[in-house]
Design an enzyme around this catalytic site. Structure first.
Site, PDB file in Angstrom:
ATOM      1  N   ARG A 173      62.617  -6.724 -19.304  1.00  0.00           N
ATOM      2  CA  ARG A 173      61.419  -6.078 -18.732  1.00  0.00           C
ATOM      3  C   ARG A 173      61.327  -6.210 -17.212  1.00  0.00           C
ATOM      4  NH1 ARG A 173      62.304  -4.072 -22.445  1.00  0.00           N
ATOM      5  NH2 ARG A 173      61.312  -4.161 -24.464  1.00  0.00           N
ATOM      6  N   SER A 222      52.039  -4.504 -23.568  1.00  0.00           N
ATOM      7  CA  SER A 222      52.129  -5.961 -23.716  1.00  0.00           C
ATOM      8  C   SER A 222      51.681  -6.628 -22.425  1.00  0.00           C
ATOM      9  CB  SER A 222      53.563  -6.377 -24.017  1.00  0.00           C
ATOM     10  OG  SER A 222      53.948  -5.845 -25.258  1.00  0.00           O
ATOM     11  N   GLU A 292      53.585  -9.684 -18.125  1.00  0.00           N
ATOM     12  CA  GLU A 292      54.468  -8.504 -18.144  1.00  0.00           C
ATOM     13  C   GLU A 292      53.817  -7.399 -17.305  1.00  0.00           C
ATOM     14  OE1 GLU A 292      56.453  -7.495 -21.794  1.00  0.00           O
ATOM     15  OE2 GLU A 292      56.376  -5.342 -21.336  1.00  0.00           O
TER      16      GLU A 292
HETATM   17  C1  LIG Z   1      49.846   1.755 -24.861  1.00  0.00           C
HETATM   18  C2  LIG Z   1      51.030   1.203 -24.085  1.00  0.00           C
HETATM   19  C3  LIG Z   1      52.202   0.897 -24.746  1.00  0.00           C
HETATM   20  C4  LIG Z   1      53.303   0.390 -24.020  1.00  0.00           C
HETATM   21  N1  LIG Z   1      54.452   0.102 -24.694  1.00  0.00           N
HETATM   22  C5  LIG Z   1      55.531  -0.336 -23.999  1.00  0.00           C
HETATM   23  C6  LIG Z   1      56.766  -0.598 -24.678  1.00  0.00           C
HETATM   24  O1  LIG Z   1      56.902  -0.419 -25.883  1.00  0.00           O
HETATM   25  N2  LIG Z   1      57.811  -1.041 -23.933  1.00  0.00           N
HETATM   26  C7  LIG Z   1      57.705  -1.237 -22.583  1.00  0.00           C
HETATM   27  O2  LIG Z   1      58.694  -1.638 -21.957  1.00  0.00           O
HETATM   28  N3  LIG Z   1      56.551  -0.995 -21.929  1.00  0.00           N
HETATM   29  C8  LIG Z   1      55.470  -0.549 -22.602  1.00  0.00           C
HETATM   30  N4  LIG Z   1      54.294  -0.308 -21.939  1.00  0.00           N
HETATM   31  C9  LIG Z   1      54.195  -0.598 -20.487  1.00  0.00           C
HETATM   32  C10 LIG Z   1      54.525   0.602 -19.579  1.00  0.00           C
HETATM   33  O3  LIG Z   1      54.306   1.801 -20.240  1.00  0.00           O
HETATM   34  C11 LIG Z   1      55.967   0.553 -19.076  1.00  0.00           C
HETATM   35  O4  LIG Z   1      56.192  -0.628 -18.378  1.00  0.00           O
HETATM   36  C12 LIG Z   1      56.291   1.765 -18.192  1.00  0.00           C
HETATM   37  O5  LIG Z   1      57.691   1.873 -18.070  1.00  0.00           O
HETATM   38  C13 LIG Z   1      55.660   1.703 -16.794  1.00  0.00           C
HETATM   39  O6  LIG Z   1      55.942   2.916 -16.131  1.00  0.00           O
HETATM   40  P1  LIG Z   1      54.931   3.585 -15.110  1.00  0.00           P
HETATM   41  O7  LIG Z   1      55.547   4.840 -14.626  1.00  0.00           O
HETATM   42  O8  LIG Z   1      53.589   3.687 -15.687  1.00  0.00           O
HETATM   43  O9  LIG Z   1      54.975   2.515 -13.941  1.00  0.00           O
HETATM   44  P2  LIG Z   1      53.742   1.924 -13.106  1.00  0.00           P
HETATM   45  O10 LIG Z   1      52.888   1.129 -14.026  1.00  0.00           O
HETATM   46  O11 LIG Z   1      53.076   2.970 -12.299  1.00  0.00           O
HETATM   47  O12 LIG Z   1      54.520   0.944 -12.115  1.00  0.00           O
HETATM   48  C14 LIG Z   1      55.254  -0.144 -12.621  1.00  0.00           C
HETATM   49  C15 LIG Z   1      56.272  -0.576 -11.544  1.00  0.00           C
HETATM   50  O13 LIG Z   1      57.256   0.428 -11.394  1.00  0.00           O
HETATM   51  C16 LIG Z   1      57.385   0.760 -10.013  1.00  0.00           C
HETATM   52  N5  LIG Z   1      57.780   2.167  -9.919  1.00  0.00           N
HETATM   53  C17 LIG Z   1      57.221   3.244 -10.523  1.00  0.00           C
HETATM   54  N6  LIG Z   1      57.895   4.358 -10.198  1.00  0.00           N
HETATM   55  C18 LIG Z   1      58.888   3.991  -9.353  1.00  0.00           C
HETATM   56  C19 LIG Z   1      59.911   4.683  -8.664  1.00  0.00           C
HETATM   57  N7  LIG Z   1      60.058   6.012  -8.768  1.00  0.00           N
HETATM   58  N8  LIG Z   1      60.749   3.979  -7.873  1.00  0.00           N
HETATM   59  C20 LIG Z   1      60.610   2.633  -7.733  1.00  0.00           C
HETATM   60  N9  LIG Z   1      59.673   1.922  -8.369  1.00  0.00           N
HETATM   61  C21 LIG Z   1      58.816   2.591  -9.178  1.00  0.00           C
HETATM   62  C22 LIG Z   1      56.012   0.489  -9.420  1.00  0.00           C
HETATM   63  O14 LIG Z   1      56.081   0.319  -8.026  1.00  0.00           O
HETATM   64  C23 LIG Z   1      55.645  -0.772 -10.165  1.00  0.00           C
HETATM   65  O15 LIG Z   1      56.304  -1.863  -9.550  1.00  0.00           O
HETATM   66  C24 LIG Z   1      53.198   0.206 -22.623  1.00  0.00           C
HETATM   67  C25 LIG Z   1      52.005   0.537 -21.961  1.00  0.00           C
HETATM   68  C26 LIG Z   1      50.935   1.052 -22.674  1.00  0.00           C
HETATM   69  C27 LIG Z   1      49.690   1.423 -21.936  1.00  0.00           C
END
Ligand SMILES: Cc1cc2nc3c(=O)[nH]c(=O)nc-3n(C[C@H](O)[C@H](O)[C@H](O)COP(=O)(O)OP(=O)(O)OC[C@H]3O[C@@H](n4cnc5c(N)ncnc54)[C@H](O)[C@@H]3O)c2cc1C
Length: 302
Positions: A173, A222, A292
């Site tokens: 992660r 999580s 996380e």
């Molecule tokens: C209901 C629910 C279920 C979930 N289930 C899972 C699961 O099963 N498995 C899992 O791993 N996660 C899960 N997550 C967590 C989340 O969805 C993941 O971590 C997801 O990949 C985050 O992506 P995001 O685009 O929303 O990133 P953000 O939350 O917007 O950002 C997270 C990080 O990524 C960085 N970032 C974003 N875009 C870029 C880019 N283009 N370049 C560089 N850095 C960047 C940001 O700066 C930040 O540090 C869940 C979340 C929810 C709400």
């Protein structure tokens, strides 16, 4: 809070000042971003990175699904790559090439149309492709480290280059690459499959989430990582803190490693609840839970 004298470059996209981050995060909390920048395309983003004052703090926002933005907001510029120029996805030389701003949920149609398998897990993870790379997102036995071949990156000076998956420092992660790198595009490995197989996998994974995880509520997935040899939710339950509440924040009755905001919680309340859980679990089991969810911005500890 917004300082319109930041001397930011002229761009073709849009700046928004004092933009409430709660509108961009799944947890629906977070104070204002000093400036939000919505680039029009990669060239626009590159111009911004090249011409911005060197001391400008920059944060790249994905889908906001893994973030707790604190109540006092974020200093500097939050970059949001959205819109058609950042959301394309094409089959290219045996890889699926996705723009970083593409929503994971939108992959489903691409997989079905092109009969592409091995990426179904990603369709059920909220957020964007770029965010998935950064956090090495995964579920159902697969994660981004398994399927990423290479990525296109822009660094803090606006240089664009391509790096292979092993240069991203993927770990559980998380990834370890320079903090000024912005992921622009990702080439994903896949295998040929059938419409029926892809649809069945997606349906089964969706059903699993419906059965085991909270739905239709403000959450961020999580809250804590599973410590080596343990499950975070089991430790929380065993320590008697699964029912704790602070203001509008509580752990989900359906899955006690998911935090829920009933719509009234502040970021400080969420953070305070999680801190209490960390202390109690440590006291009762000797295991230290690690966040996380990523916490950013000004507030509780600063
Ligand atoms: C209901 C629910 C279920 C979930 N289930 C899972 C699961 O099963 N498995 C899992 O791993 N996660 C899960 N997550 C967590 C989340 O969805 C993941 O971590 C997801 O990949 C985050 O992506 P995001 O685009 O929303 O990133 P953000 O939350 O917007 O950002 C997270 C990080 O990524 C960085 N970032 C974003 N875009 C870029 C880019 N283009 N370049 C560089 N850095 C960047 C940001 O700066 C930040 O540090 C869940 C979340 C929810 C709400």
């Amino acid at each position: 809070m917004a300082n319109k004298n930041l001397h930011l470059p002229a761009i073709r996209g849009q700046y928004k000042y004092n933009e409430p981050m709660k509108n961009y995060t799944w947890l629906n909390v977070g104070g204002p971003a000093e400036v939000m920048f919505f680039p029009q395309d990669i060239k626009d983003l590159q111009k911004f990175m090249r011409e911005k004052p060197q001391d400008t703090d920059v944060f790249v926002l994905g889908g906001g699904s893994n973030l707790l933005v604190r109540d006092q907001g974020i200093h500097g510029v939050v970059i949001k790559m959205s819109g058609p120029e950042f959301s394309r996805c094409v089959v290219e030389d045996g890889f699926l090439c996705c723009d970083a701003g593409m929503k994971n949920f939108n992959l489903k149609d691409v997989l079905l149309k092109n009969q592409i398998g091995g990426l179904e897990f990603l369709c059920s993870i909220p957020g964007s492709i770029g965010g998935a790379v950064k956090g090495n997102a995964g579920c159902f036995g697969s994660s981004m480290s398994d399927v990423t071949d290479r990525v296109s990156v822009m660094d803090g000076a606006g240089n664009i280059f391509t790096v292979s998956s092993d240069q991203l420092g993927f770990d559980y992660r998380q990834s370890h690459f320079p903090s000024d790198w912005i992921i622009l595009k990702v080439w994903l490995k896949y295998e040929k499959s059938t419409v029926a197989d892809i649809q069945n996998k997606i349906d089964a994974q969706r059903q699993y989430r419906l059965d085991h995880q909270p739905q239709g509520i403000r959450t961020a997935g999580s809250t804590f990582k599973n410590p080596q040899g343990f499950r975070a939710w089991e430790l929380i339950q065993k320590s008697g803190v699964a029912q704790l509440k602070v203001g509008g924040a509580k752990m989900s009755d359906k899955h006690c490693n998911f935090i829920e905001n009933d719509g009234t919680a502040s970021a400080a309340e969420i953070e305070s609840l999680c801190d209490q859980i960390i202390w109690t679990v440590k006291e009762k089991t000797g295991v230290c839970l690690e966040w996380e969810i990523q916490r950013i911005g000004e507030g509780k500890d600063n």
